[in-house]
Structures are given as structure tokens and as C-alpha cells.
Write a protein that holds these residues in place. Sequence first.
Motif, PDB file in Angstrom:
ATOM      1  N   GLU B 265       0.845  -1.202   0.000  1.00 33.19           N
ATOM      2  CA  GLU B 265       0.000   0.000   0.000  1.00 33.19           C
ATOM      3  C   GLU B 265       0.887   1.262   0.000  1.00 33.19           C
ATOM      4  N   ALA B 266       1.885   1.240   0.871  1.00 27.70           N
ATOM      5  CA  ALA B 266       2.760   2.415   1.012  1.00 27.70           C
ATOM      6  C   ALA B 266       3.546   2.680  -0.273  1.00 27.70           C
ATOM      7  N   ILE B 267       4.007   1.602  -0.921  1.00 28.30           N
ATOM      8  CA  ILE B 267       4.777   1.765  -2.166  1.00 28.30           C
ATOM      9  C   ILE B 267       3.896   2.385  -3.247  1.00 28.30           C
ATOM     10  N   PHE B 268       2.656   1.866  -3.372  1.00 32.92           N
ATOM     11  CA  PHE B 268       1.803   2.361  -4.456  1.00 32.92           C
ATOM     12  C   PHE B 268       1.210   3.732  -4.137  1.00 32.92           C
ATOM     13  N   THR B 269       1.121   4.068  -2.880  1.00 33.17           N
ATOM     14  CA  THR B 269       0.705   5.430  -2.519  1.00 33.17           C
ATOM     15  C   THR B 269       1.798   6.406  -2.926  1.00 33.17           C
TER      16      THR B 269
END
Lengths: 366, 291
Positions: B265-269
Motif C-alpha cells: 500500500e505504502a509503495i503504491f501510494t
Amino acid sequence: MSNAPKPAPAAGAGRASTRKELPEHFKAYRHVWVAMEMEHGKVHPVSFELLGEGRKLADKRGVELAGVVMGGDGEEVAAAAIEAFEHGADVVYTIVDPILTHYRNDPYTRALTDLVNTYKPEILLLGATNLGRDLAGSVATTLLTGLTADCTELAIDDEGSLAATRPTFGGSLLCTIFTLNYRPQMATVRPRVMAMPEREPGRRGRIVSHDLGLAEAEIVTKVLDFIADGDSGRAALPYADIVVAGGLGLRSAENMQLVKALAAVLGGEYGGSRPLVQKGWITADRQIGQTGKTIRPRLYIAAGISGAIQHRVGVEGADTIVAINTDPNAPIMEFAHLAIVGDAVKILPALTDAFARHLSVNRLAS
Amino acid sequence: MHIVVCIKQVPDSAQIRVHPVTNTIMRQGVPTIINPYDLFALEEALRLRDRFGGEVTVLTLGPPMAEDSLRKALAFGADRAVLLTDRFFAGSDTLATSFALSMALKKIGEEFGEPPIVFTGKQTIDGDTAQVGPGIAKRRDLNQLTYVARIVEVDPAAGEIAVERRAEGGLQVLKSRMPVLITMLEGANEMRRGTLDNALGAARAQVVRWSAADAGIEDLTKCGLRGSPTIVKKVFAPTARAEKAKRVNTEEGSTAEANAAALVEAIFTRQPDLQTDLMRTAGNHYLPGGH
């Protein structure tokens, strides 16, 4: 090689560090050159990266940027020249001769040395590839000028000299090196250290063609064969969009599989830190860092890598650096963008599943 | 066949520390080793000597203590060691180093026989330039074969050598007239264990020690700082990034699955465009039935 011409060195008198003004005979040396690397008819991307950097130096100095294209096939050389223009070159010096079909040190050294002595560039840049380092060392010694290897930053100082910065002592320090009393000033830069410049389709410039003036009989090294690497992905590490790498935190050679599995799901490449090469868990061409490959991926996942400075210099061009490490105080936690404190051996398979699920769900939904 | 191997004594880079305040290298207590890449060169030279007869001379340029590395090379089985040492060499860059070594090589040729092959490692682990080998080759008019992964064949009678050389995307098979200078790639071979005889011999051996004058160097302006076109103007530590890493798992005891999901989630955010591109490309690698 004994019949190679020995040009007079462009050396000034006196101690380099005491120079105040540019010696008179240096004024003939102008412009920034990039020796373009071609093998198997294609330009190595590092040459475009160097043209991007060379453009900035040339603009700062108010001079032209030139590419040098040498090869055996006229059409390939012409195509490479157009690519050089579209990546920023104003001029392209070309030498086309069947002798230059495959790279060999002797004829390439003579060709580039001859061009330098004829057209006198002030700065000459090459890629720090096997080919570029092989050629640069010979050319600099023939010209008796300075050469700075594997630079990470190039600049022009107030007096107009090239300031070449490179890692030293395994990357723990940086040093800035000048070649004050000799011309040209030469430097090599590794692939992926400099950003790729924006390509301008249709941009054109001037071509200056030059003759090699050598006979094949004069060249004592012959190319017998070329054995292409079987695994076509092997050399792709520096140019991969996504790289997953492992370190000693993986604890065993078998756990490299976890790194490979994640790389496969992401369509990326895998690599590792230097100790893994020493242990034989990965091959040397998969090593990432100061003595291995420099990478510039959009996403870099470092699993169980503590991130010594030698590793850091090889990865800091990545858009997003993700660290997975049990030690919250590992150096990599300082330069990563995202970090998880935990055991890479447990988190890697979970991450592979999470990516697969996430991409699958979003793919089906889109 | 007389073969010369140029080696260098280097600090074990894995153990180097930088002083946190002065940004200088703390050399005290750092062990020195033979540059690891040079061992591949030395082993290859020893194999050729074992096969064709002759002698292996190891040559190094360095301070008097570099004799330690030469003795190690003798313990591995080298026949002769030459130490080129003089205060005039202090501050040499790669051009000045290759000049000094090339003069010592000339002298070695005159004293002990011209070597058809000179070996070095592909680069050193302290300088990392890979420039000294090519520099020596040019100054001694030796055909240059760098990044050699394998020696295919040597024909001393015909004066020819064939090698496989690491190039972009594959191995170049080259045939060259000797004399040649070869820089060896890592992994080309495995260094033998020294024998007890060699170890005892190495301890007793006389290391040939040459000054600049002994090596026939008359023009000292080509040596050391004066003979070095490159000048180190500034040495400094890399700057640390201001922002620290964003910690994804802040809660104690969360599972690997939860951490992994949070990380994705953090990477794609952070990189929404990466997600779009991945769905287009990487998806093909795992989706059942492909596309």
C-alpha cells in the motif's frame, strides 16, 4: 603497437596546483566530447546519459557538445549519430572502417587518439563499462593526460576546469579531482549514475567524418568469436525498473529463492550485496554497489541488507528504496524511503503474495 | 616462459572506518591484503608456469611494508619478488604509477628475461580505477587484453595467445600476438593453497628491492605528485539525506502478512504510476491463463 604515433603531450609547465591562468597552448582545446559506445550495432545507453551530462558542461562552458561514433558499418554509425543529436550533441565525429566492426583496444585507441589530436576537445567523457575503461586507460596514457575513473558527479569550476567527483576508499568518502595542466581532461562515468536526458526527436547537427588510416595487417589482435550470454536478463540489472536484492540477513543460499520469487512477480531483476558474491550465493554480475553494478530502478527492495556505504552508492539513484531489516539502526534505515523492521525470510514470501494479490485484484478491476 | 604479475597491497576495505569528525580514513589497525583481483592473475600465471615451465616474478610498487604481500605471493608459489619503493613515488596517480611500473618491468625484462605475458587483476579494491593495467600496456607496447575470464590457449612457439574477454552481453574470443598485458576477471580460477616448502622458502627469500634509480628512472618529474596530471582538490563525506525512512510497521507484533500488505500500500501510494505500469507488464508473469 610500437608504430602507434606518439603525439606531443599537451602538458603545461610548473606545478599544477599553482596555476592561475590557462596556458596559451590550451586555448586550442575546446568543446566537450562523449565517446559513444557501440557494440553489435547498438549504442550503449550510458552514452546517452553522458550526452545529457555533457550538455550541461558544454552549456556552462559556452562550447559545443560532440559525440564520437566509431564502427564498421556506415548505416549503424549514421543511425547512432542521429541518436546522438537527439540526445543533445551539436556535432558528431564519425569513423567508419571495417577494422572497427568489433571493439579491439588497439585500433579504437588509435582512432580516438587521432581524433583528439586533430580536433582537440577540452573534456572527453567515456562510459565506465569494460569497453570504456579499456579504451580510456589507453587513450589517456597515449596522450599523457589525466583520467578520473567512475565519477559520480561532474561540474565546471569558476576557472573553467572539470571538477570530477568520485567515491574513494570503497565509497566511504568522495573526492573531487582536477586535471589542471593537461588536456584533454578525461573522465569515465558508470552506467546509471547520470540521469537519461529527454530525447528530442528531429534534433540534428553537423557530422564530421574522419578516416582511420590503418590496415588490418597492422592489428595483431583478432576477434575469433563472440559467445553471447545465454540468460538474456543477465546484463539488465542497471536498467531494470524494479530490483529486489538480498543480503546476509537471508541467512542461507536457499533463501535467495525468496528474492528471486518476488522479483519474478514484479517482472524485475534480482541481485545482492557483495558478501553474497563472496559466499557464492549469487554471481558477480548480480552484485549491486560500489564494486558491482550501479542501479537506478523505480523501485528497489533491499532484503536483509544492512546498507554499508559501498552498497548505498550503488542504489541511491532509485526512486523508492524499501528496506527490510531486523536491525532498526542499520545504515539502510537512514537512506531508505520505506522501511520494515522484521525478518526478511518471513516478510519476502508475504510480500510476494501481497503484490500478486494486489496487482491481480486491481488488474481484474481495471 | 617468464611471466610477471603486478600486484598491489591494499587495505582490507571491509574494515576501513572514517573518522566521524575529521572525515579522514582511520588506517590504524586496518589489516592489509593482496588486492583480491590480483590473486586471480597470480594463480593464472602459476598455472602457465606449471604447464610450460619458466618463472613467475611478482612486482609491486609501494612502501617498504608492501614486502609482506610479496612474501605471501612467494608462499603461493611465485619464484621471484620485486619491490619498487622510493619516496619519489609518493602521491602517484594512475599515469605516474603506470610509468614507474613500466620502468621496473623493462628492468625485469633486462635482468631476468623479457616476459611474453604480464598479468594484473582487473582493478584494485582501493582505487577501483582499472587504469594502471592499460597504462602499463601502452607504455610497454604490450597488446592489451582486459577483463579476461579465461585463457583459451597459449602457443609459446608461435608467440600467440587466445583468451575469452568479458564484453557487453557476452564473451569476446580474441587471439593476439604476445607480448600481452592481461587483466584477469574475478572468478577466473581458484587460488591454490601454498605448500609448506613454499611457505618456508618465502620466509627466507630475498625480495629484490629497487629504488627509482635502480629501476632506471632518470626523469623523476614523471613520478609521484609531479608526474600526476590529476590533482585531488577535496575529500569529503557523502551527505546524509534529511528525511529518515518512513517506518511501515509501527505496531509491535504485527504479522508478516499485515506488514507486507501495508508495505505494498505504502509503495503504491508513493508511486501510483508504478502500480499502473506493473498491472500492464508484471501481471503477465503470474496471472493464471496469462492475459
